[in-house]
Design a protein around this motif. Sequence first.
Motif, short mmCIF file in Angstrom:
data_model
loop_
_atom_site.label_atom_id
_atom_site.label_comp_id
_atom_site.label_asym_id
_atom_site.label_seq_id
_atom_site.Cartn_x
_atom_site.Cartn_y
_atom_site.Cartn_z
N ALA A 1 0.83 -1.20 0.00
CA ALA A 1 0.00 0.00 0.00
C ALA A 1 0.87 1.26 0.00
O ALA A 1 1.98 1.27 0.54
CB ALA A 1 -0.92 0.00 1.22
N ALA A 2 0.35 2.31 -0.60
CA ALA A 2 1.08 3.58 -0.61
C ALA A 2 1.32 4.08 0.81
O ALA A 2 2.42 4.55 1.13
CB ALA A 2 0.29 4.62 -1.42
N MET A 3 0.31 3.98 1.67
CA MET A 3 0.47 4.48 3.04
C MET A 3 1.41 3.61 3.87
O MET A 3 1.91 4.05 4.90
CB MET A 3 -0.89 4.59 3.72
N ALA A 4 1.65 2.38 3.44
CA ALA A 4 2.64 1.56 4.13
C ALA A 4 4.05 2.12 3.93
O ALA A 4 4.97 1.82 4.71
CB ALA A 4 2.58 0.12 3.62
N ARG A 5 4.23 2.94 2.89
CA ARG A 5 5.53 3.59 2.64
C ARG A 5 5.67 4.93 3.36
O ARG A 5 6.76 5.51 3.37
CB ARG A 5 5.70 3.82 1.13
N TRP A 6 4.59 5.44 3.92
CA TRP A 6 4.57 6.79 4.51
C TRP A 6 5.67 6.94 5.57
O TRP A 6 6.48 7.87 5.51
CB TRP A 6 3.19 7.04 5.11
N LEU B 1 7.25 16.71 -8.92
CA LEU B 1 5.93 17.07 -8.41
C LEU B 1 4.88 16.08 -8.92
O LEU B 1 3.95 15.72 -8.18
CB LEU B 1 5.57 18.50 -8.84
N GLU B 2 5.03 15.63 -10.17
CA GLU B 2 4.08 14.66 -10.72
C GLU B 2 4.13 13.35 -9.94
O GLU B 2 3.08 12.78 -9.61
CB GLU B 2 4.38 14.41 -12.20
N GLU B 3 5.33 12.86 -9.65
CA GLU B 3 5.46 11.63 -8.86
C GLU B 3 4.80 11.79 -7.49
O GLU B 3 4.14 10.87 -6.99
CB GLU B 3 6.93 11.29 -8.67
N VAL C 1 0.96 11.67 -7.86
CA VAL C 1 0.50 10.31 -8.14
C VAL C 1 0.48 9.49 -6.86
O VAL C 1 -0.49 8.76 -6.57
CB VAL C 1 1.38 9.64 -9.21
N TYR C 2 1.54 9.61 -6.09
CA TYR C 2 1.60 8.89 -4.80
C TYR C 2 0.49 9.34 -3.87
O TYR C 2 -0.19 8.52 -3.24
CB TYR C 2 2.96 9.12 -4.14
N LEU C 3 0.27 10.65 -3.78
CA LEU C 3 -0.75 11.18 -2.87
C LEU C 3 -2.15 10.76 -3.30
O LEU C 3 -3.02 10.53 -2.46
CB LEU C 3 -0.65 12.71 -2.80
#
Length: 325
Positions: free
Chosen positions: A211-216, A300-302, A305-307
């Motif tokens: 998950a993306a938030m697992a990388r937070w 900024l694009e990356e 996309v992550y957000l």
Amino acid sequence: MAERPESSAHPQAAAIEVDDGDSFVEPDNASSTASLTSSVLKYRKLYGRTYHNFNPSDVEYWAPNDDKQNDGLDLNHQMLLILNDNKLYRSPIGPNPQRALDVGTGTGIWAIDFADENPSAEVIGTDVSPIQPSWVPPNVKFELDNAQMIPWPYPDDHFDIVHLRLMIGSISDWPAVYSEILRCLKPGGWVEHTEYDCDVTSDDGSQPKDAAMARWGPLFREAGEKIGQPFDLARGQKLYNWMKDAGFVNVKEHPFKLPLGPWPADPKMKDVGNYNLATTDQGLEGYAVYLFTKVLGWSLEETHVYLAKARKELRNKAYHTYFAA
């Protein structure tokens, strides 16, 4: 929290029971500064957000100071009030404190509430951004200051309580700051410090490992290492050990979990989860954009996309995630 001149127990926050119902709230996205120089009031801008301009070559504070971010700070204040049964602090400072210091005061909301609740006290709130309101109780004032500039401009044995919260990524030498707090506290005075772990996790494995938030959390810890200002204050009993090493006694930990969303079965924790989801969603871009682009080297694009992935996950009712503190 800790008292100036012990506890050996290190409690763990209990698991949160999940509510299997359909309850869900969608996040809504929709002073003493008169003498400041004009340069301080001309905030730095990055991608449409504003940032402090207090000695920018010496102070690297990563979060914006605009209305969008500040609204999230006030939501966070309300969340912590609910979590703590409407109490501003846990420290047993007595009924008539004389002086209080709120370090990193942000919008000043804790200092203002403390001043209202304790009219006997002179309350000072310090921050690198002059974003606090001008209409405040007569016993509170705000000062532009960087907590890393030691020694602080206060005498020895001065405050009944020193309060800090959400200071992750803002201090390079915490042992020095705690030693300065000890100097400024009266004998028997208290320091109370609240921090969150950046990791977003779940006890039941409902959040996928990719998950993306697992990388937070890992991303913020990496950024903190690069700027020399750690984000992992709530991990490994760092605050506890720094307080002990500085000379504090009666050091006590109060671990808790902050659910992301209204998934808990307990009504109070459900409210906490709603507020935490709202404040996290409100501040998500502000938390990430400076650190990801200027420190980690993302485009900024990356970042966007992550957000976008992170926001989608925050709204997923199947993920029973939380921040630990």
